[in-house]
Write a protein that holds these residues in place. Structure first.
Motif, mmCIF file in Angstrom:
data_model
loop_
_atom_site.group_PDB
_atom_site.id
_atom_site.type_symbol
_atom_site.label_atom_id
_atom_site.label_comp_id
_atom_site.label_asym_id
_atom_site.label_seq_id
_atom_site.Cartn_x
_atom_site.Cartn_y
_atom_site.Cartn_z
ATOM 1 N N PRO A 668 -19.093 71.906 -5.609
ATOM 2 C CA PRO A 668 -19.519 70.782 -6.351
ATOM 3 C C PRO A 668 -20.168 69.834 -5.630
ATOM 4 C CG PRO A 668 -17.115 70.721 -5.777
ATOM 5 C CD PRO A 668 -17.673 71.975 -5.618
ATOM 6 N N GLN A 669 -20.050 69.681 -4.301
ATOM 7 C CA GLN A 669 -20.709 68.815 -3.434
ATOM 8 C C GLN A 669 -20.808 69.600 -1.892
ATOM 9 O OE1 GLN A 669 -18.534 65.010 -3.773
ATOM 10 N NE2 GLN A 669 -16.917 65.797 -2.025
ATOM 11 N N PRO A 670 -21.736 69.160 -1.234
ATOM 12 C CA PRO A 670 -21.823 69.587 0.240
ATOM 13 C C PRO A 670 -20.532 69.407 0.894
ATOM 14 C CG PRO A 670 -23.724 68.448 -0.146
ATOM 15 C CD PRO A 670 -22.635 68.031 -1.509
ATOM 16 N N GLY A 671 -20.056 70.731 1.559
ATOM 17 C CA GLY A 671 -18.690 70.272 2.388
ATOM 18 C C GLY A 671 -17.603 70.661 1.328
ATOM 19 N N THR A 672 -17.579 70.998 0.075
ATOM 20 C CA THR A 672 -16.413 71.302 -0.845
ATOM 21 C C THR A 672 -16.691 72.492 -1.261
ATOM 22 O OG1 THR A 672 -16.212 68.974 -1.155
ATOM 23 C CG2 THR A 672 -15.210 70.410 -2.635
ATOM 24 N N GLU A 673 -15.597 73.569 -1.592
ATOM 25 C CA GLU A 673 -15.790 74.623 -2.105
ATOM 26 C C GLU A 673 -14.632 75.207 -2.892
ATOM 27 O OE1 GLU A 673 -17.734 78.726 -0.529
ATOM 28 O OE2 GLU A 673 -15.486 78.960 -0.364
ATOM 29 N N LEU A 674 -14.872 75.670 -3.955
ATOM 30 C CA LEU A 674 -13.598 76.450 -4.765
ATOM 31 C C LEU A 674 -14.025 77.702 -4.870
ATOM 32 C CD1 LEU A 674 -13.086 73.590 -7.431
ATOM 33 C CD2 LEU A 674 -11.678 73.924 -5.526
ATOM 34 N N ALA A 675 -12.681 78.631 -4.482
ATOM 35 C CA ALA A 675 -13.270 79.994 -4.844
ATOM 36 C C ALA A 675 -12.029 80.679 -5.382
ATOM 37 C CB ALA A 675 -13.319 80.662 -3.275
ATOM 38 N N LEU A 676 -12.503 81.725 -6.226
ATOM 39 C CA LEU A 676 -11.629 82.689 -6.799
ATOM 40 C C LEU A 676 -11.911 83.927 -6.262
ATOM 41 C CD1 LEU A 676 -9.351 82.996 -9.248
ATOM 42 C CD2 LEU A 676 -11.474 83.465 -10.833
ATOM 43 N N ARG A 677 -10.798 84.714 -5.922
ATOM 44 C CA ARG A 677 -11.141 85.915 -4.980
ATOM 45 C C ARG A 677 -9.913 86.866 -5.605
ATOM 46 N NH1 ARG A 677 -14.098 87.587 -0.900
ATOM 47 N NH2 ARG A 677 -14.809 85.548 -0.445
ATOM 48 N N LEU A 678 -10.668 88.203 -5.984
ATOM 49 C CA LEU A 678 -9.735 89.202 -6.429
ATOM 50 C C LEU A 678 -10.056 90.219 -5.328
ATOM 51 C CD1 LEU A 678 -10.435 89.742 -10.154
ATOM 52 C CD2 LEU A 678 -8.099 89.711 -9.126
ATOM 53 N N ARG A 679 -8.840 90.596 -4.686
ATOM 54 C CA ARG A 679 -8.778 92.007 -3.846
ATOM 55 C C ARG A 679 -8.016 93.325 -4.480
ATOM 56 N NH1 ARG A 679 -7.511 87.277 -0.723
ATOM 57 N NH2 ARG A 679 -8.999 86.721 1.000
ATOM 58 N N ASN A 680 -8.526 94.262 -3.984
ATOM 59 C CA ASN A 680 -8.233 95.733 -4.626
ATOM 60 C C ASN A 680 -8.304 95.312 -6.066
ATOM 61 O OD1 ASN A 680 -7.152 98.113 -5.040
ATOM 62 N ND2 ASN A 680 -5.364 97.673 -4.174
ATOM 63 N N LEU A 681 -9.654 95.120 -6.519
ATOM 64 C CA LEU A 681 -9.936 94.984 -8.031
ATOM 65 C C LEU A 681 -9.202 95.966 -8.746
ATOM 66 C CD1 LEU A 681 -11.280 92.813 -9.732
ATOM 67 C CD2 LEU A 681 -13.538 94.323 -9.625
ATOM 68 N N GLY A 682 -9.260 97.233 -8.681
ATOM 69 C CA GLY A 682 -8.871 98.417 -9.423
ATOM 70 C C GLY A 682 -7.369 98.504 -9.301
ATOM 71 N N ASP A 683 -6.579 97.863 -8.501
ATOM 72 C CA ASP A 683 -5.249 97.919 -8.163
ATOM 73 C C ASP A 683 -4.809 99.598 -7.564
ATOM 74 O OD1 ASP A 683 -2.673 96.992 -7.782
ATOM 75 O OD2 ASP A 683 -2.023 97.705 -10.020
ATOM 76 N N LYS A 684 -5.731 99.800 -6.580
ATOM 77 C CA LYS A 684 -5.494 101.140 -6.278
ATOM 78 C C LYS A 684 -4.047 101.414 -5.187
ATOM 79 C CE LYS A 684 -7.917 105.008 -4.115
ATOM 80 N NZ LYS A 684 -7.719 105.770 -5.088
ATOM 81 N N THR A 685 -3.466 102.342 -5.613
ATOM 82 C CA THR A 685 -2.496 102.836 -4.402
ATOM 83 C C THR A 685 -2.798 103.592 -3.529
ATOM 84 O OG1 THR A 685 -0.493 102.646 -6.214
ATOM 85 C CG2 THR A 685 -0.169 103.723 -4.204
ATOM 86 N N TYR A 686 -2.832 103.138 -2.090
ATOM 87 C CA TYR A 686 -3.443 104.017 -0.880
ATOM 88 C C TYR A 686 -2.508 103.965 0.167
ATOM 89 C CZ TYR A 686 -5.284 99.613 0.651
ATOM 90 O OH TYR A 686 -5.665 98.264 1.051
ATOM 91 N N VAL A 687 -2.785 104.923 0.794
ATOM 92 C CA VAL A 687 -1.937 104.976 2.236
ATOM 93 C C VAL A 687 -2.723 104.338 3.349
ATOM 94 C CG1 VAL A 687 -1.266 106.559 4.151
ATOM 95 C CG2 VAL A 687 -0.878 106.894 1.521
ATOM 96 N N ALA A 688 -2.399 103.441 3.827
ATOM 97 C CA ALA A 688 -3.038 102.471 4.844
ATOM 98 C C ALA A 688 -2.773 103.268 6.116
ATOM 99 C CB ALA A 688 -2.821 101.067 4.864
ATOM 100 N N TYR A 689 -1.705 103.684 6.307
ATOM 101 C CA TYR A 689 -1.212 104.529 7.667
ATOM 102 C C TYR A 689 -0.123 105.578 7.471
ATOM 103 C CZ TYR A 689 -0.199 104.603 12.766
ATOM 104 O OH TYR A 689 0.061 105.086 14.045
ATOM 105 N N ALA A 690 -0.177 106.570 8.115
ATOM 106 C CA ALA A 690 0.766 107.785 7.723
ATOM 107 C C ALA A 690 1.688 107.682 8.983
ATOM 108 C CB ALA A 690 0.121 108.920 7.858
ATOM 109 N N LEU A 691 2.965 106.966 8.678
ATOM 110 C CA LEU A 691 3.943 106.911 9.725
ATOM 111 C C LEU A 691 4.405 108.134 10.126
ATOM 112 C CD1 LEU A 691 5.721 104.052 7.796
ATOM 113 C CD2 LEU A 691 4.425 103.994 10.164
ATOM 114 N N ASN A 692 4.818 109.281 9.304
ATOM 115 C CA ASN A 692 5.259 110.619 9.838
ATOM 116 C C ASN A 692 5.318 111.468 8.464
ATOM 117 O OD1 ASN A 692 7.700 109.888 8.295
ATOM 118 N ND2 ASN A 692 8.348 108.686 10.125
ATOM 119 N N ALA A 693 5.830 112.750 8.582
ATOM 120 C CA ALA A 693 5.888 113.491 7.531
ATOM 121 C C ALA A 693 6.773 113.100 6.135
ATOM 122 C CB ALA A 693 6.511 114.873 7.822
#
Length: 712
Positions: A668-693
């Motif tokens: 709206p003015q210099p120095g001011t920001e409003l943001a709307l952010r979506l992460r993992n838009l598709g709501d995907k289930t995924y393995v970030a790290y395999a711990l063991n079997a």
């Protein structure tokens, strides 16, 4: 590396439009490849002049991408994969190496326990994050086989005042509030202008709380930083910095029990994606304090002396049941591995450096010489109860208590104290060989002394005391060739040394008694290019890394180690930015690696030629931003990670994944920001790290965040 603007003197009303256009053009020409190569060298050299793969993720880029934690900042590094299970900290895979083979530092200081000490914290207090690919022991000390990450905190500045803040609300009742102020003190007014300030004070604070996307994983975090910069004379400045981090995570999400498909792929049982099988009174807590004294003396126009004295204190507590697997009927989850653990660590150190700019044989040259001293002391207090504890129904909402485990008690009995003394001499040089050629070299010699004190019953396999000394020399030599203005090619050879079993500050007698430092080397060929108008840049690197005489923990015999033999990787990385239109920008990176355990035995079984666990072949990131009106902009981002083996035997795999994000921003003015952010838009289930079997650590599901940022 970002295409950000440099501050210019204020224009007259008639010049404003023309000067604004000139600012954009000049800034594009300077950045990013002509910005300082911090993290890749101690010398006064730009990214274009530095013959190495160096990435600098600055404050502007952190804000533009709404980076929440130090983990998210690392997505900008080509080929780097990061996950943060509570017992692993910020676990990184980079150029085919992982864990302690990647050095993670704070303001250039190695706490020698990155596996836990570098777990992600709120990003507000950091000015930038630096990364250098491949061996870099010659810069920061033992370790850094696959690369180094350096987290640099904000400090008081004498050149300007500033005030900024942010607040956000997000999914899972997540709230973040942060603010920072830099105020110059003294100097006064001279002819209507602010005079040179003699002192400046900076203060930052960040608070966050969240219910967590996993059931009942409540987390609170507080980070604060205070620094005072003082110009003691025209040539002498001093900065005193204090930082404090507190994190309290109740019932931490430790992982999700996994199923094994007929093809050997680890999968998650539908409906358990957000289930948390930790005990109800499980927790993780940490309190970290940093104190630094930074002194800089400009002895002459060509000579500068810097001294950094520091103290680090950390106390970390765990109380959890950490392992889960399904029963044969898939009707319940079997829980095991109850652990009460305390880490009590202190680090003292001093680094003295002298920089000089002059000539060698009539050629422009600059050098940096230094002495690095440190003393690291850590005591561990484990209460480990590894047997099966109980079975709970899938979806259980009554998780029980840690003290229901037979033998559990809230007691802290010391197991072992590790004392690590390090002394090092280092030197670095950059010499211009002509208008197009330059030579960069570095050399470091470390003397490391390890002293183990056993607080438990002594035996032949676990003596009361053990002491061992290590000595190693590492270095880098590289040549850089300017093919044209804004276009360079380089060839580099670098070496590294790594402690046996990875971390001396927690090593046991059995993990170090038969092993010396491992050795590694890298060849790298690369190129960096920037367009004349600054609207595009590209970096490319080809590398080959080899590491020998490894020692790793034996998964079949806890407390024992294995002589692995040899590990190697070769691959290619690219990072780029392109601004085809003034309103449209595209940035991204792409990496491919072929990593191999060349000589690897587990028991009598050879895994030679196999790929290290949790190491993807390819990783890609992309950011697209479009500003369709002066006040409105939108963006898309993508992160894609290939499938990975979940074990060194390469019999188990975890699927690759691609996650999308989107954002909408209003100024709206210099120095001011409003943001709307979506992460993992598709709501995907995924393995970030395999711990063991039996277990995997999942990535974050879809989240929605609304944020406000303000700067003055």
């Amino acid at each position: 590396m970002t295409l950000t603007a440099q501050a210019q003197s204020a224009p007259t009303d008639q010049q404003k439009q023309a000067v604004t256009l000139d600012q954009i053009q000049v800034s594009a020409q300077r950045l990013p490849l002509q910005s300082p190569a911090s993290g890749g060298t101690r010398l006064d050299a730009s990214l274009l002049q530095t013959p190495a793969s160096v990435m600098v993720i600055d404050r502007q880029l952190l804000d533009a991408r709404s980076v929440r934690t130090t983990q998210e900042a690392l997505y900008a590094v080509p080929g780097l994969v990061v996950a943060s299970p509570p017992g692993h900290g910020n676990t990184i895979s980079y150029r085919g190496f992982s864990g302690s083979q990647i050095s993670q530092l704070f303001n250039g200081i190695d706490v020698q326990y990155a596996a836990i000490a570098a777990r992600p914290v709120d990003a507000w207090m950091y000015e930038r994050v630096e990364a250098i690919g491949g061996p870099s022991t010659f810069l920061y000390g033992a370790g850094a086989m696959g690369g180094s990450i350096n987290y640099v905190t904000r400090l008081a500045r004498l050149d300007r005042d500033s005030l900024d803040g942010m607040a956000s609300v997000a999914s899972d009742d997540t709230v973040v509030v942060a603010a920072g102020i830099n105020k110059r003190l003294g100097g006064g007014q001279r002819g209507g202008q602010q005079g040179d300030a003699r002192n400046a004070l900076r203060a930052d604070i960040s608070y966050s709380s969240s219910d967590g996307w996993a059931d009942n994983n409540d987390r609170e975090s507080l980070t604060t930083a205070l620094s005072l910069a003082s110009a003691l004379s025209d040539n002498l400045t001093h900065t005193l910095a204090v930082e404090y981090q507190h994190e309290d995570s109740a019932r931490p999400y430790w992982g999700t029990p996994a199923l094994l498909s007929d093809s050997g792929k680890l999968q998650v049982l539908p409906g358990t994606e957000t289930d948390n099988y930790n005990v109800g009174d499980g927790y993780y807590k940490q309190d970290v304090t940093w104190l630094r004294s930074l002194l800089e003396w400009r002895a002459s126009e060509r000579s500068t002396v810097r001294n950094t004295a520091y103290y680090y204190d950390a106390l970390r507590d765990y109380r959890n049941v950490e392992s889960y697997r399904f029963n044969s009927e898939l009707s319940a989850v079997i829980r095991s591995d109850a652990l009460l653990q305390r880490h009590d660590q202190q680090l003292f150190g001093n680094k003295l450096e002298w920089s000089y700019q002059g000539q060698i044989a009539g050629r422009s040259s600059q050098s940096n010489l230094g002495l690095d001293l440190s003393y690291n002391r850590q005591t561990r207090f484990p209460l480990s109860l590894p047997d099966d504890f109980d079975e709970v129904p899938i979806g259980a909402v009554t998780p029980g208590s840690f003290f229901d485990v037979p033998g559990a008690a809230q007691v802290f009995n010391p197991q072992r104290t590790n004392r690590v003394h390090t002394q090092a001499l280092f030197a670095e040089n950059l010499t211009e060989l002509g208008q197009q050629w330059s030579l960069m070299s570095a050399l470091r010699h470390d003397w490391i002394s390890l002293n183990l004190e056993n607080h438990q019953t002594a035996s032949a396999r676990n003596p009361a005391r053990y002491q061992h000394d290590y000595s190693t020399a590492t270095g880098r030599i590289a040549i850089n060739r300017m093919l044209a203005p804004g276009w360079a090619m380089y060839l580099q050879y670098a070496t590294a040394a790594d402690p046996p079993a990875g971390v001396l500050s927690t090593a046991s007698f059995s993990s170090v008694q038969d092993f010396d430092l491992t050795r590694g080397r890298q060849f790298e060929l690369g190129s960096k290019w920037q367009s004349a108008d600054g609207r595009a840049w590209l970096t490319l690197a080809l590398y080959d890394i080899s590491r020998e005489n490894l020692a790793i923990s034996d998964p079949d015999n806890p407390g024992q180690t294995l002589p692995v033999g040899k590990q190697s990787s070769w691959g290619a990385e690219a990072a780029f930015a392109w601004q085809p239109l003034s309103q449209l920008s595209l940035q991204g990176n792409l990496a491919w690696v072929d990593a191999s355990l060349d000589e690897f035995y587990s028991g009598n079984v050879s895994y030679a030629g196999n790929q290290p666990a949790n190491t993807p072949d390819t990783v890609a990131n992309l950011w697209l931003d479009y500003q369709w009106q002066p006040r409105w902009s939108a963006g898309l981002d993508l992160r894609s990670v290939a499938s990975r083996y979940a074990d060194n035997a390469n019999t188990l795999t975890s699927a690759g994944y691609t996650v999308w994000g989107a954002n909408l921003r209003f100024t709206p003015q210099p120095g001011t920001e409003l943001a709307l952010r979506l992460r993992n838009l598709g709501d995907k289930t995924y393995v970030a790290y395999a711990l063991n079997a039996n277990m995997v650590y999942l990535g974050e599901p879809r989240t929605l965040e609304l944020s406000w940022r303000q700067s003055f």
